[in-house]
Design a protein around this motif. Structure first.
Motif, PDB file in Angstrom:
ATOM      1  N   VAL A   1       0.858  -1.188   0.000  1.00  0.00           N
ATOM      2  CA  VAL A   1       0.000   0.000   0.000  1.00  0.00           C
ATOM      3  C   VAL A   1       0.892   1.236   0.000  1.00  0.00           C
ATOM      4  O   VAL A   1       1.726   1.399   0.901  1.00  0.00           O
ATOM      5  N   ARG A   2       0.741   2.076  -1.017  1.00  0.00           N
ATOM      6  CA  ARG A   2       1.520   3.311  -1.064  1.00  0.00           C
ATOM      7  C   ARG A   2       0.665   4.442  -1.626  1.00  0.00           C
ATOM      8  O   ARG A   2      -0.366   4.200  -2.234  1.00  0.00           O
ATOM      9  N   ARG A   3       1.165   5.672  -1.437  1.00  0.00           N
ATOM     10  CA  ARG A   3       0.469   6.830  -1.978  1.00  0.00           C
ATOM     11  C   ARG A   3       0.359   6.743  -3.501  1.00  0.00           C
ATOM     12  O   ARG A   3       1.308   6.318  -4.172  1.00  0.00           O
ATOM     13  N   VAL A   4      -0.765   7.196  -4.019  1.00  0.00           N
ATOM     14  CA  VAL A   4      -0.932   7.369  -5.462  1.00  0.00           C
ATOM     15  C   VAL A   4      -0.006   8.516  -5.887  1.00  0.00           C
ATOM     16  O   VAL A   4       0.112   9.509  -5.183  1.00  0.00           O
TER      17      VAL A   4
ATOM     18  N   LEU B   1       0.347  11.591  -7.694  1.00  0.00           N
ATOM     19  CA  LEU B   1      -0.649  12.535  -8.217  1.00  0.00           C
ATOM     20  C   LEU B   1      -0.258  13.089  -9.581  1.00  0.00           C
ATOM     21  O   LEU B   1      -1.112  13.485 -10.369  1.00  0.00           O
TER      22      LEU B   1
ATOM     23  N   ARG C   1      -2.654   0.813  10.602  1.00  0.00           N
ATOM     24  CA  ARG C   1      -3.194   1.805   9.662  1.00  0.00           C
ATOM     25  C   ARG C   1      -3.117   1.286   8.221  1.00  0.00           C
ATOM     26  O   ARG C   1      -4.090   1.358   7.466  1.00  0.00           O
TER      27      ARG C   1
ATOM     28  N   LEU D   1      -6.233   0.242   5.539  1.00  0.00           N
ATOM     29  CA  LEU D   1      -6.318   0.812   4.190  1.00  0.00           C
ATOM     30  C   LEU D   1      -6.359  -0.303   3.142  1.00  0.00           C
ATOM     31  O   LEU D   1      -7.126  -0.249   2.180  1.00  0.00           O
TER      32      LEU D   1
ATOM     33  N   VAL E   1      -2.904  17.002   0.137  1.00  0.00           N
ATOM     34  CA  VAL E   1      -3.193  15.717  -0.505  1.00  0.00           C
ATOM     35  C   VAL E   1      -1.867  14.974  -0.724  1.00  0.00           C
ATOM     36  O   VAL E   1      -0.994  15.467  -1.436  1.00  0.00           O
ATOM     37  N   ASN E   2      -1.735  13.819  -0.102  1.00  0.00           N
ATOM     38  CA  ASN E   2      -0.490  13.031  -0.177  1.00  0.00           C
ATOM     39  C   ASN E   2       0.740  13.912   0.088  1.00  0.00           C
ATOM     40  O   ASN E   2       1.738  13.843  -0.611  1.00  0.00           O
ATOM     41  N   GLY E   3       0.611  14.770   1.063  1.00  0.00           N
ATOM     42  CA  GLY E   3       1.734  15.608   1.477  1.00  0.00           C
ATOM     43  C   GLY E   3       1.938  16.853   0.632  1.00  0.00           C
ATOM     44  O   GLY E   3       2.829  17.646   0.924  1.00  0.00           O
TER      45      GLY E   3
ATOM     46  N   VAL F   1      -9.229   6.107   0.299  1.00  0.00           N
ATOM     47  CA  VAL F   1      -9.117   7.479   0.776  1.00  0.00           C
ATOM     48  C   VAL F   1      -9.102   7.524   2.306  1.00  0.00           C
ATOM     49  O   VAL F   1      -9.943   6.899   2.957  1.00  0.00           O
ATOM     50  N   GLU F   2      -8.153   8.281   2.817  1.00  0.00           N
ATOM     51  CA  GLU F   2      -8.119   8.574   4.246  1.00  0.00           C
ATOM     52  C   GLU F   2      -8.246  10.087   4.393  1.00  0.00           C
ATOM     53  O   GLU F   2      -7.493  10.829   3.760  1.00  0.00           O
TER      54      GLU F   2
ATOM     55  N   ARG G   1      -6.911  11.050   8.834  1.00  0.00           N
ATOM     56  CA  ARG G   1      -6.593   9.751   9.465  1.00  0.00           C
ATOM     57  C   ARG G   1      -7.785   8.800   9.584  1.00  0.00           C
ATOM     58  O   ARG G   1      -7.660   7.720  10.171  1.00  0.00           O
TER      59      ARG G   1
ATOM     60  N   GLU H   1      -5.155  11.409   2.333  1.00  0.00           N
ATOM     61  CA  GLU H   1      -4.197  10.439   1.785  1.00  0.00           C
ATOM     62  C   GLU H   1      -4.921   9.573   0.772  1.00  0.00           C
ATOM     63  O   GLU H   1      -6.008   9.056   1.049  1.00  0.00           O
ATOM     64  N   LEU H   2      -4.337   9.434  -0.392  1.00  0.00           N
ATOM     65  CA  LEU H   2      -4.901   8.600  -1.453  1.00  0.00           C
ATOM     66  C   LEU H   2      -3.897   7.487  -1.729  1.00  0.00           C
ATOM     67  O   LEU H   2      -2.769   7.754  -2.137  1.00  0.00           O
ATOM     68  N   VAL H   3      -4.304   6.255  -1.470  1.00  0.00           N
ATOM     69  CA  VAL H   3      -3.355   5.139  -1.628  1.00  0.00           C
ATOM     70  C   VAL H   3      -3.912   4.096  -2.586  1.00  0.00           C
ATOM     71  O   VAL H   3      -5.112   4.040  -2.861  1.00  0.00           O
TER      72      VAL H   3
END
Lengths: 277, 69
Positions: A65-68, A70, A104, A108, B8-10, B37-38, B41, B61-63
């Motif tokens: 699981v990792r960030r998309v 953008l 966490r 997710l 969004v994602n930092g 989507v988070e 948190r 956060e979008l994972v």
């Protein structure tokens, strides 16, 4: 495993070894044909990854699981390259160093909607990537309570494996050697001991480097092997994946067949009688 | 219409408000079936994406799944 369960298993394995076949592997109430599980990391490209996974015959395939991204400058998600209806996706919590972080990531992963399985990793040290057993147990208890089927990446220590089982884990995954090291099975005794004492499936995760490592590992009687780098970093991942498939099957059948005793002295395999005068 | 500043994602992003999480995904050209989507948190389940409003200063956060062992 208690004596009764061991006798039952021995009986079952005797029947199946006579037939040259095996029982399916059951984890968390789901059955799998293949005892080889593979990762999806570190391949040179996604085409090679997909072909290697197919050649491995694996059903369970791990993902992270990792960030998309953008800006979409990097590779798209793994599901563009791996059909989720063909494989059972096992999400991991790789890269997590605390129980909270791992929990966490697990939540997710479950929200992605494929299944409730999680390969739980709580890493304790950046150099060796050995597990933080305290964090691992904490996360395993919480996630098991939340209905996850937890497959816990652990070390070759019996006591930790027993506690993970008590924590409700669906499988324990002791390492053969450190993640990505390719050093093979360093502690066969430790792995055999875990298999003998733990009732849930034992899947050796990490450290297998080549086919002989996989074969020797399966000969210890474990239920399966998970590997990634051994395939991804092979010069020819597709060929190595085929080799691993055969090695896992060979090692499993050899275990079921029951090896001959070891002897310190020779014993002729040809009759010593009937020799010429 | 107001501009909402959202992390969004930092990365700091501006979106036109009022906006929902689903609006943000459309703005980023992301298929909601492929991301989780988070929001601050808390996981936002897919059926709730359209009804979950964004607010100034939210952290999103979008994972998704990537290769891993």
């Amino acid at each position: 495993m208690n004596a009764g369960a061991y006798a039952y298993l021995s009986g079952m394995t005797a029947i199946h070894s006579e037939l040259g076949t095996d029982l399916p592997l059951t984890i968390g109430g789901r059955s799998f044909r293949s005892r080889l599980m593979v990762g999806t990391g570190k391949y040179r490209n996604n085409t090679e990854m997909a072909r290697a996974i197919e050649a491995s015959g694996a059903e369970i395939v791990t993902v992270a699981v990792r960030r998309v991204d953008l800006d979409r400058t990097k590779e798209e998600g793994i599901l563009y390259h791996l059909r989720p209806d063909e494989y059972f996706l096992l999400a991991n919590t790789a890269g997590c160093y605390t129980a909270e972080e791992a929990i966490r990531y697990a939540r997710l992963a479950r929200e992605a909607g494929f299944n409730e399985f999680i390969k739980l990793e709580v890493i304790g040290d950046r150099e060796t990537l050995l597990p933080d057993t305290e964090g691992l147990l904490t996360a395993a208890r919480t996630l098991s309570r939340e209905g996850f089927a937890v497959l816990a990446y652990t070390n070759d220590d019996l006591i930790t494996a027993l506690r993970l089982e008590d924590a409700g884990c669906a499988a324990v995954m002791p390492l053969a050697s450190p993640i990505g090291s390719g050093l093979g099975l360093l502690n066969p005794y430790g792995i055999r001991t875990i298999k003998r004492r733990v009732s849930v499936p034992v899947i050796v995760d990490a450290g297998v480097g080549t086919a002989s490592d996989a074969c020797v590992t399966m000969e210890q009687g474990v239920d399966g092997i998970l590997m990634n780098t051994a395939l991804a970093e092979a010069k020819n991942p597709v060929a190595m994946a085929s080799a691993m498939r055969l090695a896992v099957e060979a090692g499993r059948l050899a275990f079921l067949a029951g090896r001959m005793p070891r002897r310190e002295v020779a014993m002729p395999s040809t009759p010593e009688t009937g020799m010429l005068e | 219409m107001t501009q909402l500043r959202i992390l969004v994602n930092g990365e700091l992003r501006q979106v036109s408000g009022p906006a929902t999480v689903a609006d943000l995904l459309r703005h980023l050209n992301l298929d909601p079936r492929t991301v989780v989507v988070e929001l601050n948190r808390q996981i936002v389940r897919r059926p709730r994406l359209e009804e979950t409003a964004l607010a100034e200063g939210d952290t999103v956060e979008l994972v998704h799944f990537v290769g891993g062992g």
